[in-house]
Enzyme design. Sequence first.
Site, PDB file in Angstrom:
ATOM      1  N   ASP A  43       0.874  -1.165   0.000  1.00 61.85           N
ATOM      2  CA  ASP A  43       0.000   0.000   0.000  1.00 61.85           C
ATOM      3  C   ASP A  43       0.917   1.222   0.000  1.00 61.85           C
ATOM      4  OD1 ASP A  43      -2.391   1.559   0.345  1.00 61.85           O
ATOM      5  OD2 ASP A  43      -1.888   1.731   2.469  1.00 61.85           O
TER       6      ASP A  43
ATOM      7  N   ASP B  96      -0.006   5.086   1.051  1.00 63.18           N
ATOM      8  CA  ASP B  96      -0.174   5.983   2.192  1.00 63.18           C
ATOM      9  C   ASP B  96      -0.239   5.189   3.499  1.00 63.18           C
ATOM     10  OD1 ASP B  96      -0.319   8.117   0.367  1.00 63.18           O
ATOM     11  OD2 ASP B  96      -2.479   7.875   0.147  1.00 63.18           O
TER      12      ASP B  96
END
Length: 182
Positions: free
Chosen positions: A9, A11
């Site tokens: 991922d 953020d």
Amino acid sequence: MLTPAAFLDRDGVINEDRGYVSTWRDFAFLPGAVEAISRLQDAGYLPVVVTNQSGIARGYFSEADYRTLTERMCAALADAGVTIGKIYHCPHSPSRRPPCTCRKPRAGMIERAIAELGIDRAASFMVGDKLGDIAAGRAAELGATFRVGPKAIGAKDGATARFPDLATCAAAIVAGDVAVGC
């Protein structure tokens, strides 16, 4: 021959999650993240980023803004010797009806990467900071799912293991302290 991948991922895993990060000015790598991705790459994992970016659908920033930031991030990583295999993003709102298949917790971005990049799903893993990341990795039947960040420790989320950050997670994977696949 299929390639093992480190699905990451963005953020909250690679960079600070400051809420709808859309400019290089607002982007900051988390401590140790660049080195962690480099370690995973050196260990034979293809780094692949899968990121929800609903700020696009919400009108907070444009696809062009997203692409500009992504290019800057990749350039900074390349300067450190890191090559991202590919970056997949979901620009849709979580309230979209009918729901898209790409937005995590669905596995659409991961499935697309597996098909396009020749990924060995059983030898691959997902690293995320949210429940949706873990759910997406499990839905894609990856070899492992790892949750990182302050909310990870002690969480009951179905992750294979939890770590304070990507650097600690990568060190455990490379050392063989956690299993990926069968």
